[in-house]
Design a protein around this motif. Sequence first.
Motif, PDB file in Angstrom:
ATOM      1  N   ALA A 160       2.155  -3.387  -6.988  1.00 31.29           N
ATOM      2  CA  ALA A 160       2.350  -4.052  -5.692  1.00 31.29           C
ATOM      3  C   ALA A 160       1.491  -3.397  -4.619  1.00 31.29           C
ATOM      4  O   ALA A 160       0.899  -4.084  -3.769  1.00 31.29           O
ATOM      5  N   ALA A 161       1.398  -2.064  -4.656  1.00 32.71           N
ATOM      6  CA  ALA A 161       0.579  -1.347  -3.676  1.00 32.71           C
ATOM      7  C   ALA A 161      -0.895  -1.702  -3.841  1.00 32.71           C
ATOM      8  O   ALA A 161      -1.606  -1.955  -2.860  1.00 32.71           O
ATOM      9  N   ILE A 162      -1.372  -1.719  -5.080  1.00 34.98           N
ATOM     10  CA  ILE A 162      -2.774  -2.063  -5.343  1.00 34.98           C
ATOM     11  C   ILE A 162      -3.069  -3.482  -4.871  1.00 34.98           C
ATOM     12  O   ILE A 162      -4.104  -3.750  -4.252  1.00 34.98           O
ATOM     13  N   THR A 163      -2.154  -4.398  -5.140  1.00 32.72           N
ATOM     14  CA  THR A 163      -2.341  -5.791  -4.730  1.00 32.72           C
ATOM     15  C   THR A 163      -2.438  -5.906  -3.211  1.00 32.72           C
ATOM     16  O   THR A 163      -3.307  -6.605  -2.677  1.00 32.72           O
ATOM     17  N   THR A 164      -1.557  -5.197  -2.506  1.00 30.48           N
ATOM     18  CA  THR A 164      -1.577  -5.222  -1.039  1.00 30.48           C
ATOM     19  C   THR A 164      -2.904  -4.704  -0.500  1.00 30.48           C
ATOM     20  O   THR A 164      -3.526  -5.315   0.382  1.00 30.48           O
ATOM     21  N   ILE A 165      -3.354  -3.575  -1.029  1.00 32.94           N
ATOM     22  CA  ILE A 165      -4.608  -2.974  -0.568  1.00 32.94           C
ATOM     23  C   ILE A 165      -5.794  -3.864  -0.928  1.00 32.94           C
ATOM     24  O   ILE A 165      -6.713  -4.062  -0.125  1.00 32.94           O
ATOM     25  N   ARG A 166      -5.761  -4.427  -2.111  1.00 30.56           N
ATOM     26  CA  ARG A 166      -6.847  -5.313  -2.557  1.00 30.56           C
ATOM     27  C   ARG A 166      -6.995  -6.515  -1.635  1.00 30.56           C
ATOM     28  O   ARG A 166      -8.104  -7.004  -1.386  1.00 30.56           O
ATOM     29  N   GLN A 167      -5.887  -6.973  -1.089  1.00 36.40           N
ATOM     30  CA  GLN A 167      -5.896  -8.136  -0.201  1.00 36.40           C
ATOM     31  C   GLN A 167      -6.160  -7.766   1.257  1.00 36.40           C
ATOM     32  O   GLN A 167      -6.090  -8.612   2.138  1.00 36.40           O
ATOM     33  N   GLY A 168      -6.462  -6.494   1.499  1.00 38.73           N
ATOM     34  CA  GLY A 168      -6.808  -6.061   2.847  1.00 38.73           C
ATOM     35  C   GLY A 168      -5.676  -5.457   3.644  1.00 38.73           C
ATOM     36  O   GLY A 168      -5.834  -5.160   4.831  1.00 38.73           O
ATOM     37  N   GLY A 169      -4.524  -5.240   2.996  1.00 36.32           N
ATOM     38  CA  GLY A 169      -3.373  -4.691   3.694  1.00 36.32           C
ATOM     39  C   GLY A 169      -3.251  -3.186   3.539  1.00 36.32           C
ATOM     40  O   GLY A 169      -4.125  -2.518   2.981  1.00 36.32           O
ATOM     41  N   THR A 170      -2.141  -2.665   4.032  1.00 37.99           N
ATOM     42  CA  THR A 170      -1.843  -1.235   3.971  1.00 37.99           C
ATOM     43  C   THR A 170      -0.493  -1.046   3.294  1.00 37.99           C
ATOM     44  O   THR A 170       0.452  -1.780   3.577  1.00 37.99           O
ATOM     45  N   HIS A 171      -0.427  -0.062   2.410  1.00 40.73           N
ATOM     46  CA  HIS A 171       0.839   0.203   1.718  1.00 40.73           C
ATOM     47  C   HIS A 171       1.381   1.570   2.113  1.00 40.73           C
ATOM     48  O   HIS A 171       0.658   2.559   2.121  1.00 40.73           O
ATOM     49  N   ILE A 172       2.675   1.619   2.425  1.00 40.77           N
ATOM     50  CA  ILE A 172       3.378   2.879   2.669  1.00 40.77           C
ATOM     51  C   ILE A 172       4.644   2.872   1.824  1.00 40.77           C
ATOM     52  O   ILE A 172       5.385   1.888   1.820  1.00 40.77           O
ATOM     53  N   SER A 173       4.895   3.957   1.108  1.00 44.06           N
ATOM     54  CA  SER A 173       6.115   4.058   0.311  1.00 44.06           C
ATOM     55  C   SER A 173       7.338   3.786   1.172  1.00 44.06           C
ATOM     56  O   SER A 173       7.388   4.181   2.340  1.00 44.06           O
ATOM     57  N   ALA A 174       8.314   3.139   0.567  1.00 41.59           N
ATOM     58  CA  ALA A 174       9.548   2.851   1.291  1.00 41.59           C
ATOM     59  C   ALA A 174      10.159   4.134   1.844  1.00 41.59           C
ATOM     60  O   ALA A 174      10.694   4.158   2.955  1.00 41.59           O
ATOM     61  N   PHE A 175      10.056   5.215   1.085  1.00 43.56           N
ATOM     62  CA  PHE A 175      10.616   6.495   1.512  1.00 43.56           C
ATOM     63  C   PHE A 175       9.984   6.977   2.807  1.00 43.56           C
ATOM     64  O   PHE A 175      10.637   7.603   3.639  1.00 43.56           O
ATOM     65  N   MET A 176       8.679   6.682   2.992  1.00 43.01           N
ATOM     66  CA  MET A 176       7.948   7.182   4.149  1.00 43.01           C
ATOM     67  C   MET A 176       7.878   6.169   5.288  1.00 43.01           C
ATOM     68  O   MET A 176       7.462   6.508   6.394  1.00 43.01           O
ATOM     69  N   GLY A 177       8.265   4.931   5.025  1.00 36.29           N
ATOM     70  CA  GLY A 177       8.083   3.875   6.014  1.00 36.29           C
ATOM     71  C   GLY A 177       8.779   4.145   7.332  1.00 36.29           C
ATOM     72  O   GLY A 177       8.226   3.911   8.410  1.00 36.29           O
ATOM     73  N   GLU A 178      10.009   4.655   7.266  1.00 33.24           N
ATOM     74  CA  GLU A 178      10.760   4.934   8.493  1.00 33.24           C
ATOM     75  C   GLU A 178      10.073   6.025   9.308  1.00 33.24           C
ATOM     76  O   GLU A 178      10.021   5.958  10.538  1.00 33.24           O
ATOM     77  N   GLN A 179       9.526   7.024   8.612  1.00 36.12           N
ATOM     78  CA  GLN A 179       8.842   8.099   9.314  1.00 36.12           C
ATOM     79  C   GLN A 179       7.575   7.584   9.994  1.00 36.12           C
ATOM     80  O   GLN A 179       7.237   8.000  11.101  1.00 36.12           O
ATOM     81  N   PHE A 180       6.872   6.658   9.334  1.00 35.34           N
ATOM     82  CA  PHE A 180       5.661   6.112   9.931  1.00 35.34           C
ATOM     83  C   PHE A 180       6.004   5.237  11.134  1.00 35.34           C
ATOM     84  O   PHE A 180       5.295   5.246  12.144  1.00 35.34           O
ATOM     85  N   ALA A 181       7.099   4.497  11.037  1.00 34.95           N
ATOM     86  CA  ALA A 181       7.539   3.686  12.173  1.00 34.95           C
ATOM     87  C   ALA A 181       7.868   4.574  13.364  1.00 34.95           C
ATOM     88  O   ALA A 181       7.572   4.238  14.519  1.00 34.95           O
ATOM     89  N   ASP A 182       8.461   5.740  13.090  1.00 33.33           N
ATOM     90  CA  ASP A 182       8.768   6.692  14.155  1.00 33.33           C
ATOM     91  C   ASP A 182       7.491   7.191  14.814  1.00 33.33           C
ATOM     92  O   ASP A 182       7.420   7.340  16.036  1.00 33.33           O
ATOM     93  N   LEU A 183       6.464   7.439  14.010  1.00 30.61           N
ATOM     94  CA  LEU A 183       5.162   7.853  14.544  1.00 30.61           C
ATOM     95  C   LEU A 183       4.600   6.802  15.493  1.00 30.61           C
ATOM     96  O   LEU A 183       4.148   7.120  16.596  1.00 30.61           O
ATOM     97  N   VAL A 184       4.632   5.543  15.078  1.00 30.81           N
ATOM     98  CA  VAL A 184       4.089   4.465  15.900  1.00 30.81           C
ATOM     99  C   VAL A 184       4.859   4.353  17.210  1.00 30.81           C
ATOM    100  O   VAL A 184       4.273   4.216  18.291  1.00 30.81           O
ATOM    101  N   ALA A 185       6.191   4.438  17.124  1.00 28.26           N
ATOM    102  CA  ALA A 185       7.015   4.324  18.324  1.00 28.26           C
ATOM    103  C   ALA A 185       6.705   5.442  19.315  1.00 28.26           C
ATOM    104  O   ALA A 185       6.551   5.212  20.518  1.00 28.26           O
TER     105      ALA A 185
END
Length: 214
Positions: free
Chosen positions: A115-140
Amino acid sequence: MNCYEIVLADDHPIFREGIKRVVERVPDLKVVGEAGDGLELMQLLQRISAQLLILDLSMPNRGGLDIINEIREINPQLKILILTMHKSRGYLYRAFSMKVQGYMIKEEAYANLIAAITTIRQGGTHISAFMGEQFADLVAKHCRRELHFEIDRLSDRETQVLALLAEGKTDKEIADLLFIGVRTVNSHRRNIKNKLNINKGTELVSYAVRNGYI
């Protein structure tokens, strides 16, 4: 069929073989090269072309973050998916500051890699579910202008050392994980304290925890 060509870089051959099997279950995905350390990876990328690099952060002969800029010089179009055991925000922030396309924790790889490879191949960005909340905190925090990027003062290796200190690792454990000597770890520790204007080791760990390196 035009295959999506992938390079694997990890210092554990058995893990690489497992990842290769997962990848090549998909008919149009192909692993075209493998490397077990940073130097081998650089030599490999000079010989072959690929569209995606799956990169471990803790390899001998130059860790993953240390060589991303050099990788970009060899192949500016190469997309990079970090596949690592490191769960600290310090690693996550540094990786995305270097414009990687994905960050995945190894324990999630067998279930979520395709799923991660597919997302990146299509031009997107993948972040592990475990890390997603931490990345959202960074953006905020960035949007509220509350985040100060002291991390930019540190070298890639110093960032790795600081993140491992935040995880409670000893100098010997850090040396073993990063394939460097204990004296080198001590030198990095001194440089970090000087750059961040911190005097005591306990203050250094507190700083690392407070600023999201774990």
